[in-house]
Design a protein around this motif. Structure first.
Motif, PDB file in Angstrom:
ATOM      1  N   LEU A  46     -39.953  37.386  20.696  1.00 14.88           N
ATOM      2  CA  LEU A  46     -39.953  38.543  21.434  1.00 14.88           C
ATOM      3  C   LEU A  46     -41.403  38.770  21.686  1.00 14.88           C
ATOM      4  O   LEU A  46     -42.116  39.341  22.422  1.00 14.88           O
ATOM      5  N   ARG A  47     -42.141  38.435  20.561  1.00 12.81           N
ATOM      6  CA  ARG A  47     -43.799  38.669  20.815  1.00 12.81           C
ATOM      7  C   ARG A  47     -44.451  38.115  21.667  1.00 12.81           C
ATOM      8  O   ARG A  47     -44.317  36.938  22.098  1.00 12.81           O
ATOM      9  N   GLY A  48     -45.574  38.815  22.590  1.00 11.29           N
ATOM     10  CA  GLY A  48     -46.034  38.123  23.502  1.00 11.29           C
ATOM     11  C   GLY A  48     -45.382  37.855  25.033  1.00 11.29           C
ATOM     12  O   GLY A  48     -46.062  37.470  25.649  1.00 11.29           O
ATOM     13  N   LEU A  49     -44.542  38.510  25.042  1.00 11.35           N
ATOM     14  CA  LEU A  49     -43.592  38.325  26.417  1.00 11.35           C
ATOM     15  C   LEU A  49     -44.074  39.606  27.325  1.00 11.35           C
ATOM     16  O   LEU A  49     -43.751  39.350  28.477  1.00 11.35           O
ATOM     17  N   GLY A  50     -45.010  40.465  26.831  1.00 12.27           N
ATOM     18  CA  GLY A  50     -44.956  41.568  27.864  1.00 12.27           C
ATOM     19  C   GLY A  50     -44.068  42.533  27.917  1.00 12.27           C
ATOM     20  O   GLY A  50     -44.194  43.344  28.849  1.00 12.27           O
ATOM     21  N   LEU A  51     -43.183  42.819  27.055  1.00 10.44           N
ATOM     22  CA  LEU A  51     -42.079  43.792  27.067  1.00 10.44           C
ATOM     23  C   LEU A  51     -42.807  45.245  26.630  1.00 10.44           C
ATOM     24  O   LEU A  51     -43.806  44.822  25.678  1.00 10.44           O
ATOM     25  N   SER A  52     -42.320  46.187  26.978  1.00 10.06           N
ATOM     26  CA  SER A  52     -43.093  47.283  26.216  1.00 10.06           C
ATOM     27  C   SER A  52     -42.746  47.502  24.655  1.00 10.06           C
ATOM     28  O   SER A  52     -42.003  47.191  24.148  1.00 10.06           O
ATOM     29  N   GLU A  53     -43.868  47.773  24.316  1.00  2.00           N
ATOM     30  CA  GLU A  53     -44.027  47.799  22.774  1.00  2.00           C
ATOM     31  C   GLU A  53     -43.336  48.929  22.247  1.00  2.00           C
ATOM     32  O   GLU A  53     -43.146  48.938  21.134  1.00  2.00           O
ATOM     33  N   GLU A  54     -43.032  50.073  23.024  1.00  2.00           N
ATOM     34  CA  GLU A  54     -42.216  50.952  22.557  1.00  2.00           C
ATOM     35  C   GLU A  54     -40.565  50.931  22.486  1.00  2.00           C
ATOM     36  O   GLU A  54     -39.891  51.680  22.309  1.00  2.00           O
ATOM     37  N   ASN A  55     -40.347  49.680  22.921  1.00  2.00           N
ATOM     38  CA  ASN A  55     -38.772  49.325  23.010  1.00  2.00           C
ATOM     39  C   ASN A  55     -38.575  49.220  21.601  1.00  2.00           C
ATOM     40  O   ASN A  55     -39.168  48.466  20.754  1.00  2.00           O
ATOM     41  N   ALA A  56     -37.142  49.491  21.495  1.00  2.00           N
ATOM     42  CA  ALA A  56     -36.376  49.364  20.013  1.00  2.00           C
ATOM     43  C   ALA A  56     -35.803  48.025  19.873  1.00  2.00           C
ATOM     44  O   ALA A  56     -35.273  47.570  20.652  1.00  2.00           O
ATOM     45  N   LEU A  57     -36.205  47.608  18.515  1.00  2.00           N
ATOM     46  CA  LEU A  57     -35.603  46.365  18.067  1.00  2.00           C
ATOM     47  C   LEU A  57     -34.586  46.738  16.964  1.00  2.00           C
ATOM     48  O   LEU A  57     -35.038  47.028  15.770  1.00  2.00           O
ATOM     49  N   VAL A  58     -33.393  46.656  17.332  1.00  2.00           N
ATOM     50  CA  VAL A  58     -32.265  46.916  16.100  1.00  2.00           C
ATOM     51  C   VAL A  58     -32.024  45.554  15.586  1.00  2.00           C
ATOM     52  O   VAL A  58     -31.517  44.362  16.167  1.00  2.00           O
ATOM     53  N   SER A  59     -32.508  45.340  14.187  1.00  2.00           N
ATOM     54  CA  SER A  59     -32.091  44.228  13.354  1.00  2.00           C
ATOM     55  C   SER A  59     -31.225  44.237  12.458  1.00  2.00           C
ATOM     56  O   SER A  59     -30.946  45.454  12.034  1.00  2.00           O
ATOM     57  N   SER A  60     -31.208  43.078  11.706  1.00  2.00           N
ATOM     58  CA  SER A  60     -29.977  42.896  10.597  1.00  2.00           C
ATOM     59  C   SER A  60     -28.823  43.493  11.023  1.00  2.00           C
ATOM     60  O   SER A  60     -28.220  44.461   9.934  1.00  2.00           O
ATOM     61  N   ASN A  61     -28.264  43.512  12.272  1.00  2.00           N
ATOM     62  CA  ASN A  61     -26.971  43.975  12.463  1.00  2.00           C
ATOM     63  C   ASN A  61     -26.907  45.621  12.360  1.00  2.00           C
ATOM     64  O   ASN A  61     -25.916  45.993  11.973  1.00  2.00           O
ATOM     65  N   GLY A  62     -28.012  46.202  12.834  1.00  2.00           N
ATOM     66  CA  GLY A  62     -27.879  47.667  12.549  1.00  2.00           C
ATOM     67  C   GLY A  62     -28.436  48.319  11.232  1.00  2.00           C
ATOM     68  O   GLY A  62     -28.476  49.514  11.531  1.00  2.00           O
ATOM     69  N   THR A  63     -29.047  47.536  10.508  1.00  2.00           N
ATOM     70  CA  THR A  63     -29.597  48.159   9.186  1.00  2.00           C
ATOM     71  C   THR A  63     -30.913  48.620   9.551  1.00  2.00           C
ATOM     72  O   THR A  63     -31.294  49.922   8.968  1.00  2.00           O
ATOM     73  N   VAL A  64     -31.667  48.240  10.270  1.00  2.00           N
ATOM     74  CA  VAL A  64     -33.262  48.579  10.431  1.00  2.00           C
ATOM     75  C   VAL A  64     -33.277  48.616  12.042  1.00  2.00           C
ATOM     76  O   VAL A  64     -33.039  47.598  12.694  1.00  2.00           O
ATOM     77  N   THR A  65     -34.211  49.625  12.339  1.00  2.00           N
ATOM     78  CA  THR A  65     -34.658  49.593  13.850  1.00  2.00           C
ATOM     79  C   THR A  65     -36.066  50.250  13.658  1.00  2.00           C
ATOM     80  O   THR A  65     -36.596  50.935  13.083  1.00  2.00           O
ATOM     81  N   ARG A  66     -36.961  49.332  14.431  1.00  2.00           N
ATOM     82  CA  ARG A  66     -38.617  49.387  14.619  1.00  2.00           C
ATOM     83  C   ARG A  66     -38.728  49.228  16.109  1.00  2.00           C
ATOM     84  O   ARG A  66     -37.882  48.869  16.915  1.00  2.00           O
ATOM     85  N   THR A  67     -40.077  49.370  16.501  1.00  2.00           N
ATOM     86  CA  THR A  67     -40.357  49.135  17.844  1.00  2.00           C
ATOM     87  C   THR A  67     -40.781  47.759  17.756  1.00  2.00           C
ATOM     88  O   THR A  67     -41.249  47.005  17.042  1.00  2.00           O
ATOM     89  N   LEU A  68     -41.149  47.520  19.363  1.00  2.00           N
ATOM     90  CA  LEU A  68     -41.425  45.838  19.119  1.00  2.00           C
ATOM     91  C   LEU A  68     -42.912  45.727  18.783  1.00  2.00           C
ATOM     92  O   LEU A  68     -43.343  44.632  18.404  1.00  2.00           O
TER      93      LEU A  68
END
Length: 317
Positions: free
Chosen positions: A53-75
């Motif tokens: 996902l890094r470097g694709l030009g997507l909004s950095e404030e988009n949310a990334l839900v990882s580890s099947n919902g255990t952690v959520t961070r911004t891109l």
């Protein structure tokens, strides 16, 4: 109206080559430009997801839900932490003991993400290497910088609590492991209100299967964690109703987000038994992940001015 799009990665947004196609990426950026919240929801941990996902030009404030919902961070933006859940140390010790037959297939995951989105060594802890290399060798090789072998694995619990555990192996063996765990009253199937949900459960299970590779992954999560639960929390924060959500996925670990979405889309490359479930529930059947299936799901929304109403019957784009 659809105001939020949640996308799985492997088997959905990513093709077989592990990359996002130009058409899929263009569809995501067009959705962003139309004011739609784009959320990536994956079984990968944050660091591993950011490789694609890094470097694709997507909004950095988009949310990334990882580890099947255990952690959520911004891109981007320092990988800002939005939500995180842990397995308790006590529960983790019990799991190590209870899973004695399957310890050679066990991976323990810790959230050690820095501001640059990278993990530290020890984010992944294993006790045995041979069995895991036999079932998920490519993943083991790609994650070698983060893997620490600790014997016995319980010694890893002297510090931080893990965010999840993971079992990997053949479909038959992992179904036995899942059944063994679900026999215990403290273990529940994953989902928002899953069948057989147990009051007071401390652990939730999420399964991903690849029948053509005879590979299954059973993720052991803190109770109440799932992609669907994480998305509901985000939607509430953004004042978005579940019926204004489109979710696109391809495997069993996506069921929790598909079941809450007003417009659930199952990829054509999904396992056949999951397609049968989709037909029963009236979910839409989308395209293949190697044929821009994500773009095929998003483009009609944009062409209709994002005014497509929630699905009411199974169909194909």
């Amino acid at each position: 109206m659809i105001r939020m799009i949640a996308l799985d990665m492997d088997g959905t947004l990513l093709g077989s080559n592990g990359t996002i196609s130009a058409r899929n990426l263009a569809a995501l950026k067009s959705a962003e430009a139309a004011g739609i919240q784009v959320v990536i929801a994956t079984g990968r941990r944050h660091c591993y997801a950011m490789r694609q996902l890094r470097g694709l030009g997507l909004s950095e404030e988009n949310a990334l839900v990882s580890s099947n919902g255990t952690v959520t961070r911004t891109l981007g933006a320092g990988s800002r932490l939005l939500d995180r859940n842990f397995l308790s140390i006590e529960t983790s010790h019990w799991l190590c003991e209870h899973l004695a037959e399957f310890r050679n297939a066990l991976v323990m995951t810790f959230d050690r993400v820095g501001a640059d989105g990278e993990d530290a060594r020890g984010a992944l802890v294993v006790e045995h290497l041979e069995e895991l290399h036999g079932s998920i060798d490519r993943w083991m090789t790609a994650n070698a910088p983060y893997i620490e072998r600790i014997v016995p694995i319980e010694k890893a619990l002297a510090g931080d609590a893990p965010i999840q555990m993971m079992l990997c192996g053949t479909v038959e063996r992992m179904r036995r492991a899942e059944a063994r765990l679900l026999e215990h009253p403290g273990v529940s199937a994953v989902g928002i209100t899953p069948p057989g949900s147990k009051p007071g459960a401390k652990v939730a299970l999420s399964r991903t299967e690849y029948p053509d590779r005879d590979l299954s992954i059973v993720d052991i999560l803190p109770a109440g964690c799932s992609k669907g639960a994480a998305l509901l929390r985000l939607a509430e924060d953004w004042d978005i109703r579940p019926e204004e959500l489109m979710a696109v996925g391809d495997n069993w670990n996506d069921v929790s987000m598909l079941e809450i979405a007003g417009r659930p889309v199952l990829m054509d490359n999904a396992p056949e038994d999951l397609k049968e479930l989709a037909a029963e529930r009236g979910w839409l059947l989308g395209g293949h992940h190697d044929a821009d299936g994500v773009a095929e799901a998003i483009e009609p929304l944009l062409e209709a001015g994002v005014s497509i109403e929630p699905a009411s019957a199974l169909g194909r784009w």
